[in-house]
Design an enzyme around this catalytic site. Sequence first.
Site, short mmCIF file in Angstrom:
data_model
loop_
_atom_site.label_atom_id
_atom_site.label_comp_id
_atom_site.label_asym_id
_atom_site.label_seq_id
_atom_site.Cartn_x
_atom_site.Cartn_y
_atom_site.Cartn_z
N SER A 154 42.83 33.16 46.22
CA SER A 154 41.39 33.38 46.31
C SER A 154 40.95 34.32 45.20
CB SER A 154 41.08 33.99 47.68
OG SER A 154 39.72 34.36 47.74
N ALA A 155 39.92 33.91 44.44
CA ALA A 155 39.55 34.63 43.21
C ALA A 155 39.07 36.06 43.44
CB ALA A 155 38.48 33.84 42.46
N HIS A 156 38.35 36.30 44.54
CA HIS A 156 37.70 37.61 44.67
C HIS A 156 38.67 38.75 44.94
CE1 HIS A 156 37.50 38.39 49.13
NE2 HIS A 156 37.82 37.12 49.14
N GLN A 207 46.89 37.96 48.63
CA GLN A 207 47.01 39.37 48.26
C GLN A 207 47.95 39.59 47.08
OE1 GLN A 207 45.35 42.01 49.48
NE2 GLN A 207 44.23 40.83 51.02
N CYS A 251 38.40 49.40 66.98
CA CYS A 251 36.99 49.73 67.12
C CYS A 251 36.13 49.21 65.99
CB CYS A 251 36.84 51.22 67.27
SG CYS A 251 37.78 51.81 68.67
N THR A 283 31.16 18.42 45.45
CA THR A 283 30.87 18.72 44.04
C THR A 283 31.49 20.05 43.66
OG1 THR A 283 28.83 17.46 44.13
CG2 THR A 283 28.99 19.11 42.39
N ASN A 309 48.21 41.74 53.88
CA ASN A 309 46.93 42.35 53.51
C ASN A 309 46.74 43.75 54.09
OD1 ASN A 309 46.94 40.43 55.76
ND2 ASN A 309 44.86 41.16 56.13
#
Lengths: 397, 146
Positions: free
Chosen positions: A202-204, A182, A328, A240, A154
């Site tokens: 992961s869809a997003h 990724q 940071c 669900t 990533n």
Amino acid sequence: MTAERIVYMDHSATTATDPAVVDAMAPWFSKGYGNPSSLYSIARESKKAVEVARNQVAAALGAKPDEIYFTSGGTEADNWAIKGVVSANHKKGNHIITCAIEHHAVLHTCEYLEKQGFSVTYLPVDETGQVRISDLKAAITDQTILVTIMFANNEIGTIEPIAEIGKVCRERGVYFHTDAVQAIGNVTIDVEAMNIDLLSLSAHKFYGPKGIGALYIRKGVRIDNLLHGGGQERRKRAGTENIPGIVGLGLAIERAIARMEEQNKRVSALRDRLLKEILKTIPNTRLNGHPTERLPGNINVSFDFIEGESMLLLLDHFGICASTGSACTSGSLEPSHVLLAIGLPAETAHGSLRLTLGAENTEDDVTYVLEQLNKVVIRLREMSPLYADHKKRSCNV
Amino acid sequence: MYSEKVMDHFMNPRNQGEITDADGVGEVGNPTCGDIMRIFLTIRDNIVTDVKFQTFGCGAAVASSSMATELIKGKTLEEAWEVSNKAVAEALEGLPPIKMHCSVLAEEGIHKAINDYRIKHGLEPWEEKNPHSHDHHGHEDETCSS
């Protein structure tokens, strides 16, 4: 002050949901809201929608539909794959192999399992971020029950030699899981040809909605449940179903695969131009990661003498969204474990910038980012005591 | 995450630069930790008549340097010595907890610069609270210290 223009170059963090995907999801909130476990007709519609999506995901991976299980996202899929496999196979052995640059969803899960008594090998990576097959072969023992290596990183975008890893694992009779969060939509994946036993997505990350993902589990893999409760997902994943999310995931992955070739060509051309110009116009800059085996939209560069968070703040001021491996911004004191693992000194890791391009970026965006980035780096270097020392040193030579 | 004041001092840093013939120079932090601050002082009749800074670090580090230099300008050395990290953070309308060390760095940088001046002038250096420390508050798993 808000910048007039927003250029989003942080697609590895997340992507905007494709409007077509949003449209496809919409009816499943207030009209097709039936619980697939119920008997009446609107519930049957929901159940059908889930199975359509399962087929779409399976097709994208070269898997069978009954090998796909929906989860709440990549983190759950990684946790399930790792904890589920070691729990079901602990009588065979107690050894897990992973690598130093995994996402925290994998690394922290492995660290947790170490505390539970499992033994974990964290394979090093070379200076490009790739696992060496010889290291993997040497690390496998008769106690090894799982190898988990990410498909693509990533931060630096390096693509791992997944087919080779899969082959080794198959030959040695060890389960192989890959976090492909990724990689989906960027790299061709075939779980059969690559000998992958478990795969997280992961869809997003590919223009689908947040909060939905999936785990591919090859038929026959021994795995325990992570979530216990109702009998959803063929009694393997209770809870669900998130119908709108599942519908969105299905369409998003289908669209991602359909346009992959064309989009990769376009995005990598933009990326190559941006990268080339950065390295050419900004001195004391280096590319982190692999020169060729990297995700099409990924740039990860380090600028000497400056720190990443201040770079992000100034870029944000000009409307540019990016990220950094500097400590940071992470809430910790250590810079990115990935950049340290590829051998960067801490100060170089602090000066890193990740730009990840995607579907909506244009040539204009590249021109704008180059222009602003040059200004930002000059401005911060003028402020930096390290740069002042560097200038004095070069004058004295 | 940052106050408007922090952003103002980050975007428009006061007293940024170098004094080539400074009477006192102090440097704190280290590159491994991701922040270095260098403070330059011009001192006339025991008064800080000019001050400049150079900083490698995050937004809070830059803003802390900028604010700290503003707070000591025109002050006597005794007054400048008393400017605490808390005063710097308060003048910035607060810093996120994980960034408080940036204000500590600013206080220490000033102390170092003042003592550099005192030593050069044959004076006894004043006692620094945490000489050469790089104190990141609130972290048990401290790995980055110099």
